[in-house]
Design a protein around this motif. Structure first.
Motif, PDB file in Angstrom:
ATOM      1  N   UNK A 173       0.818  -1.205   0.000  1.00 61.18           N
ATOM      2  CA  UNK A 173       0.000   0.000   0.000  1.00 61.18           C
ATOM      3  C   UNK A 173       0.856   1.262   0.000  1.00 61.18           C
ATOM      4  N   UNK A 174       1.834   1.323   0.891  1.00 61.81           N
ATOM      5  CA  UNK A 174       2.670   2.515   0.973  1.00 61.81           C
ATOM      6  C   UNK A 174       3.488   2.703  -0.295  1.00 61.81           C
ATOM      7  N   UNK A 175       3.994   1.597  -0.849  1.00 62.95           N
ATOM      8  CA  UNK A 175       4.827   1.690  -2.047  1.00 62.95           C
ATOM      9  C   UNK A 175       4.040   2.213  -3.231  1.00 62.95           C
ATOM     10  N   UNK A 176       2.819   1.713  -3.433  1.00 65.22           N
ATOM     11  CA  UNK A 176       2.055   2.144  -4.603  1.00 65.22           C
ATOM     12  C   UNK A 176       1.464   3.542  -4.428  1.00 65.22           C
ATOM     13  N   UNK A 177       1.325   4.015  -3.185  1.00 66.50           N
ATOM     14  CA  UNK A 177       0.832   5.364  -2.934  1.00 66.50           C
ATOM     15  C   UNK A 177       1.952   6.397  -2.904  1.00 66.50           C
ATOM     16  N   UNK A 178       3.197   5.940  -2.774  1.00 62.48           N
ATOM     17  CA  UNK A 178       4.308   6.878  -2.670  1.00 62.48           C
ATOM     18  C   UNK A 178       4.405   7.533  -1.308  1.00 62.48           C
ATOM     19  N   UNK A 179       4.089   6.781  -0.268  1.00 55.88           N
ATOM     20  CA  UNK A 179       4.071   7.313   1.093  1.00 55.88           C
ATOM     21  C   UNK A 179       5.168   6.651   1.923  1.00 55.88           C
ATOM     22  N   UNK A 180       5.869   7.462   2.706  1.00 52.14           N
ATOM     23  CA  UNK A 180       6.811   6.943   3.694  1.00 52.14           C
ATOM     24  C   UNK A 180       6.047   6.695   4.982  1.00 52.14           C
ATOM     25  N   UNK A 181       6.063   5.465   5.464  1.00 52.85           N
ATOM     26  CA  UNK A 181       5.343   5.096   6.691  1.00 52.85           C
ATOM     27  C   UNK A 181       6.364   4.794   7.787  1.00 52.85           C
ATOM     28  N   UNK A 182       6.166   5.402   8.951  1.00 55.20           N
ATOM     29  CA  UNK A 182       7.073   5.211  10.077  1.00 55.20           C
ATOM     30  C   UNK A 182       6.265   4.942  11.340  1.00 55.20           C
ATOM     31  N   UNK A 183       6.787   4.098  12.204  1.00 51.17           N
ATOM     32  CA  UNK A 183       6.201   3.857  13.516  1.00 51.17           C
ATOM     33  C   UNK A 183       6.855   4.796  14.523  1.00 51.17           C
ATOM     34  N   UNK A 184       6.073   5.651  15.139  1.00 45.83           N
ATOM     35  CA  UNK A 184       6.615   6.671  16.038  1.00 45.83           C
ATOM     36  C   UNK A 184       7.392   6.055  17.199  1.00 45.83           C
ATOM     37  N   UNK A 185       6.916   4.926  17.711  1.00 43.60           N
ATOM     38  CA  UNK A 185       7.550   4.294  18.868  1.00 43.60           C
ATOM     39  C   UNK A 185       8.998   3.918  18.579  1.00 43.60           C
ATOM     40  N   UNK A 186       9.305   3.554  17.328  1.00 39.79           N
ATOM     41  CA  UNK A 186      10.634   3.076  16.984  1.00 39.79           C
ATOM     42  C   UNK A 186      11.660   4.200  16.888  1.00 39.79           C
ATOM     43  N   UNK A 187      11.194   5.464  16.843  1.00 44.35           N
ATOM     44  CA  UNK A 187      12.128   6.569  16.622  1.00 44.35           C
ATOM     45  C   UNK A 187      11.993   7.660  17.689  1.00 44.35           C
ATOM     46  N   UNK A 188      11.404   7.322  18.832  1.00 43.77           N
ATOM     47  CA  UNK A 188      11.140   8.341  19.841  1.00 43.77           C
ATOM     48  C   UNK A 188      12.407   8.845  20.524  1.00 43.77           C
ATOM     49  N   UNK A 189      13.529   8.135  20.392  1.00 40.00           N
ATOM     50  CA  UNK A 189      14.759   8.533  21.070  1.00 40.00           C
ATOM     51  C   UNK A 189      15.722   9.302  20.164  1.00 40.00           C
ATOM     52  N   UNK A 190      15.312   9.627  18.940  1.00 40.97           N
ATOM     53  CA  UNK A 190      16.210  10.300  18.008  1.00 40.97           C
ATOM     54  C   UNK A 190      16.539  11.698  18.525  1.00 40.97           C
ATOM     55  N   UNK A 191      17.827  12.057  18.638  1.00 43.09           N
ATOM     56  CA  UNK A 191      18.198  13.357  19.207  1.00 43.09           C
ATOM     57  C   UNK A 191      17.943  14.505  18.231  1.00 43.09           C
ATOM     58  N   UNK A 192      17.690  15.690  18.786  1.00 41.92           N
ATOM     59  CA  UNK A 192      17.492  16.889  17.980  1.00 41.92           C
ATOM     60  C   UNK A 192      17.058  18.044  18.852  1.00 41.92           C
ATOM     61  N   UNK A 193      17.424  19.273  18.437  1.00 42.81           N
ATOM     62  CA  UNK A 193      17.050  20.452  19.217  1.00 42.81           C
ATOM     63  C   UNK A 193      15.541  20.588  19.308  1.00 42.81           C
ATOM     64  N   UNK A 194      14.836  20.152  18.277  1.00 42.52           N
ATOM     65  CA  UNK A 194      13.373  20.108  18.283  1.00 42.52           C
ATOM     66  C   UNK A 194      12.936  18.667  18.093  1.00 42.52           C
ATOM     67  N   UNK A 195      13.216  17.843  19.085  1.00 43.99           N
ATOM     68  CA  UNK A 195      12.922  16.423  18.974  1.00 43.99           C
ATOM     69  C   UNK A 195      11.430  16.205  18.778  1.00 43.99           C
ATOM     70  N   UNK A 196      11.089  15.352  17.848  1.00 45.60           N
ATOM     71  CA  UNK A 196       9.690  15.087  17.555  1.00 45.60           C
ATOM     72  C   UNK A 196       9.529  14.663  16.119  1.00 45.60           C
ATOM     73  N   UNK A 197       8.316  14.764  15.633  1.00 39.16           N
ATOM     74  CA  UNK A 197       8.007  14.255  14.299  1.00 39.16           C
ATOM     75  C   UNK A 197       8.694  15.081  13.217  1.00 39.16           C
ATOM     76  N   UNK A 198       8.689  16.427  13.358  1.00 41.08           N
ATOM     77  CA  UNK A 198       9.348  17.255  12.348  1.00 41.08           C
ATOM     78  C   UNK A 198      10.850  16.989  12.317  1.00 41.08           C
ATOM     79  N   UNK A 199      11.444  16.704  13.467  1.00 34.37           N
ATOM     80  CA  UNK A 199      12.860  16.360  13.519  1.00 34.37           C
ATOM     81  C   UNK A 199      13.145  15.111  12.691  1.00 34.37           C
TER      82      UNK A 199
END
Length: 822
Positions: free
Chosen positions: A111-137
């Protein structure tokens, strides 16, 4: 001798195969409920998951092991693992009810491939560092997404402006504050990553059901709780608390989040010394009540209060490079007091006539009350600097500047939307209509007075003639820059869409298509002049074709998208540089052509995916703008044509077993042509991007994790003075300011240690109170690179030229954090 050799081979084999690794995780169903008693079989052995759905098995290192997960009434999952000595591979399968048809599973897989959408699970990336940590980061590491300002959560996509991106939460469109001028004013994004379950993002060629914007769509799904859980996150930049639970016999799911943020640590690392006391806070709730098996009611609400109290003290900035080094020194008096208060509420009713026919009715209201008050006086000097010692040699210019503003804005946006979905075999139809009313009351009163070397500078675009000493100078004293206006505007919008998706079979090949069309009608009522514009309208057809060839040993999906995308003017786009409303501004138009390929493969016996997209966007009726930090100021006309073209590549996969990471690469060129004067770079013309998000852990202790967030962006155009126009009849012409900023280079490093999680529980003592507990440390801008965002422009009377002084962003900062669930 033979006996000794046989004994040696036997002992060597025994040692080799005694080296083992582990596979562990939690098995859940599609509602994220743990499944106990799941059969896990491997190497003629078998275990079952415990009451919490948790399991752990031991497998031989350096050897492939096929593991089977089976449970009565659910589909079976097979997974192959390669063991690593003393290392634990995390794998948490989701078992699906067996009654689902195989055909539906295939659609979901692609589904994601044919729609051209990047799908991510928020739980898997909640520890990613950044000055504005969150989804936009997280988005900043995607190809085609750019933002060279870590203090801001706004982003441009494939050369578009910050205002060209759609954001949805559970299908409800989200709005941002309007008067934000700099990243350090923003505070909190609407999106709460602790409440988020899934992230879906498209950088272009998206479907007709998504609204009228030119560049991208970000579709966020907040989670629905399955049990009581409290989450607390604390760090030096703020804190958050999230509570989730089920009530009323599990019919009412409740999700509440509260956040506080203070950017003082970040701002204090800049080259301007300040007394900075911001207060950014919000509370958000998502409620879902299941009336019966056919209907439900959802509510999404948010209250955000951003108080920005800023008192600059001094600034010292070196600029000019090696060949003409100079230094700007400024001493300030005065302060800035801004308030951005937003209120949002949405109510949605969903009714399922049958499993193939669904109705959704949503009403929402958004109110923002914004105040921007400042009086800041600055006395500055510019000195020539010795290139060897770095010490000032002599002062080449002195001056003063007084900035004043009393800006107030009150916006109320109300809308109601009805959508209907219906499936017939492989056909999926969807249609919707929406009415929206926007009322804007705006008062603008801002000006700038500048004195340089004892002379009061007037607005250079007034073309004041000064022939002293031959003729007396009698022109009145005027401000260097001023805008004063008061507006009261109502905008009414009617929009609708229809789309048809279908899956086809061409032999053993699979073909998907999307055909859709959307339209909008709108008019503008100026309540101050008691005039109403005639209705304008847009028609936007869109088409997508996706092919999954049946190639042996090659898993690829090809996608071709094309369509018209229109952006009817928002209030910001209607307001010109003098603050007046131009009701005849037309909708901007972008024609998208996107060709992409998604290639899934195994490398190092682990899954990887390579996505590449080539795109071209023809932009017509463009409303050109200037960009200062994050403030977008439109010309409020359609005198510009533009284009954007480029290549985006993303390689993602398990570079480390069990952890997804990726590398993104992008090329972009976007230019505009105003009044047929020739093409120049657009403000977001960022030619090159390289980004990497990497997750790792210590093999001997998987509870110790490391994260790297790396971004390298080529230089952006440096902007122009505040009086600049794209007009060759003015003295300050945007076409004459085509210098570029420094490249943006930034690396954020994070590390965390898991004390308690689902695989490491305590039955007694203090730690038994926690379901999760972790400690973390983050190093922002680890190489302490002086990145810049736009320029401060200072006019020198003696040389009769503008000096561009870069505005330096944040330096190296250490942050500590703690996260817990209970």
């Amino acid at each position: 001798m033979k006996t000794f050799l046989s004994l040696f081979i036997f002992l060597h084999a025994t040692v080799l195969f005694s080296q083992t690794g582990f596979v562990a995780g939690v098995i859940t169903n599609e509602n994220k409920e743990p499944l106990s008693g799941v059969n896990i079989s491997y190497n003629h052995k078998g275990v079952v998951s415990d009451e919490n759905g948790a399991y752990q098995i031991e497998i031989i290192a350096n050897k492939q092991t096929l593991v089977k997960f089976s449970y009565l009434g659910y589909g079976t999952v097979f997974k192959t693992f390669k063991g690593y000595k003393n290392k634990t591979i995390k794998y948490s399968p989701i078992l699906k009810i067996q009654s689902q048809e195989i055909d539906e599973v295939n659609i979901r897989n692609y589904q994601a491939a044919q729609e051209g959408i990047v799908k991510l699970k928020a739980e898997e990336f909640k520890r990613i560092p950044g000055a504005n940590a969150g989804i936009e980061n997280l988005l900043m590491t995607q190809p085609g997404v750019n933002n060279s300002n870590e203090l801001s959560t706004q982003y441009s996509v494939r050369g578009g402006s910050f205002d060209e991106n759609l954001v949805y939460v559970n299908g409800i469109e989200i709005y941002r504050p309007f008067l934000i001028r700099s990243g350090q004013q923003e505070g909190l994004s609407f999106l709460n990553s602790d409440m988020t379950e899934n992230i879906n993002f498209s950088a272009g060629g998206f479907e007709a059901k998504y609204g009228d914007r030119l560049s991208s769509v970000l579709n966020i799904h907040y989670k629905k709780p399955t049990k009581e859980l409290s989450t607390v996150n604390l760090n030096l930049l703020g804190a958050s608390y999230t509570y989730e639970n089920l009530f009323l016999n599990k019919k009412l799911s409740t999700l509440i989040g509260a956040r506080y943020r203070n950017n003082q640590l970040l701002v204090s690392s800049k080259d301007t010394k300040t007394n900075f006391k911001p207060v950014f806070a919000d509370i958000q709730t998502y409620l879902s009540y299941k009336i019966n098996n056919k209907s439900s009611v959802d509510f999404l609400g948010n209250i955000a209060m951003n108080n920005y109290n800023f008192t600059p003290i001094s600034r010292v900035t070196k600029f000019g490079g090696l060949f003409q080094p100079r230094e700007l020194v400024v001493f300030y008096e005065g302060n800035e007091q801004d308030d951005f208060n937003t209120y949002f509420g949405a109510l949605s009713y969903k009714y399922n006539f049958t499993k193939n026919t669904k109705l959704d009715i949503t009403g929402s209201a958004f109110n923002t009350q914004e105040q921007e008050y400042y009086d800041i006086y600055g006395a500055y000097s510019i000195a020539e600097v010795d290139p060897t010692t770095g010490n000032p040699l002599y002062t080449s210019g002195i001056g003063t500047q007084l900035d004043h503003a009393r800006n107030d804005l009150d916006i109320l946006i109300q809308n109601v939307k009805v959508s209907l979905q219906h499936k017939i075999n492989q056909h999926h139809f969807e249609a919707g209509v929406k009415f929206q009313s926007e009322n804007i009351r705006d008062r603008i009163n801002e000006w700038k007075a500048v004195d340089n070397n004892g002379l009061t500078l007037r607005n250079p675009n007034l073309n004041t003639v000064n022939n002293q000493p031959f003729d007396p100078f009698t022109a009145p004293i005027d401000l260097y820059y001023k805008v004063k206006a008061q507006n009261d505007v109502t905008i009414n919008r009617f929009s609708g869409y229809f789309q048809w998706n279908k899956k086809w079979y061409l032999g053993d090949h699979i073909l998907w298509h999307h055909a859709g069309i959307r339209s909008q009608f709108w008019n503008i009522q100026n309540n101050k002049t008691q005039t109403t514009s005639s209705f304008q309208n847009t028609i936007s057809p869109r088409f997508r074709l996706s092919l999954k060839p049946d190639w042996q040993n090659t898993d690829m999906v090809f996608r071709l998208s094309a369509g018209y995308y229109h952006q009817p003017p928002s209030y910001k786009e209607l307001r010109d540089v003098d603050g007046n409303i131009q009701s005849d501004v037309k909708a901007q138009e972008s024609i998208h052509y996107v060709f992409s390929n998604e290639y899934s493969f195994n490398m190092w016996e682990r899954p990887f995916k390579m996505t590449s997209e080539v795109y071209y966007k023809q932009l017509n009726n463009v409303n050109a703008y200037s960009l200062d930090n994050v403030r977008v100021r439109y010309d409020a006309n359609n005198n510009t044509q533009a284009y954007a073209t480029g290549l985006d590549v993303r390689l993602s996969g398990e570079f480390v077993p069990g952890k997804e990471s990726w590398v993104s690469f992008g090329l972009l060129k976007t230019e505009e042509n105003t009044n047929n004067r020739g093409y120049i770079a657009r403000p977001t013309d960022q030619r090159f991007k390289l980004a990497m998000l990497f997750q790792d852990y210590v093999p001997s202790n998987p509870n110790f994790k490391v994260f790297l967030n790396l971004v390298l962006n080529s230089s952006l155009p440096g902007g122009a003075p505040i009086n600049a126009r794209a007009d060759n009849s003015t003295t300050v012409d945007r076409y004459n300011f085509q210098t570029r900023l420094r490249p943006y280079r930034r690396a954020d490093l994070g590390a965390s240690y898991i004390i308690v999680d689902s695989n490491k529980q305590y039955t007694s003592g203090f730690l038994s109170r926690f379901k999760e507990l972790e400690l973390g440390i983050e190093l922002f801008n680890m190489f302490d690179i002086q990145n810049t965002t736009t320029n401060t422009w200072i006019y020198d009377v003696d040389s009769q030229r503008y000096n561009s002084v870069p505005n330096i962003l944040t330096g190296r900062i250490l942050n500590f954090k703690i996260g817990m669930q209970f």
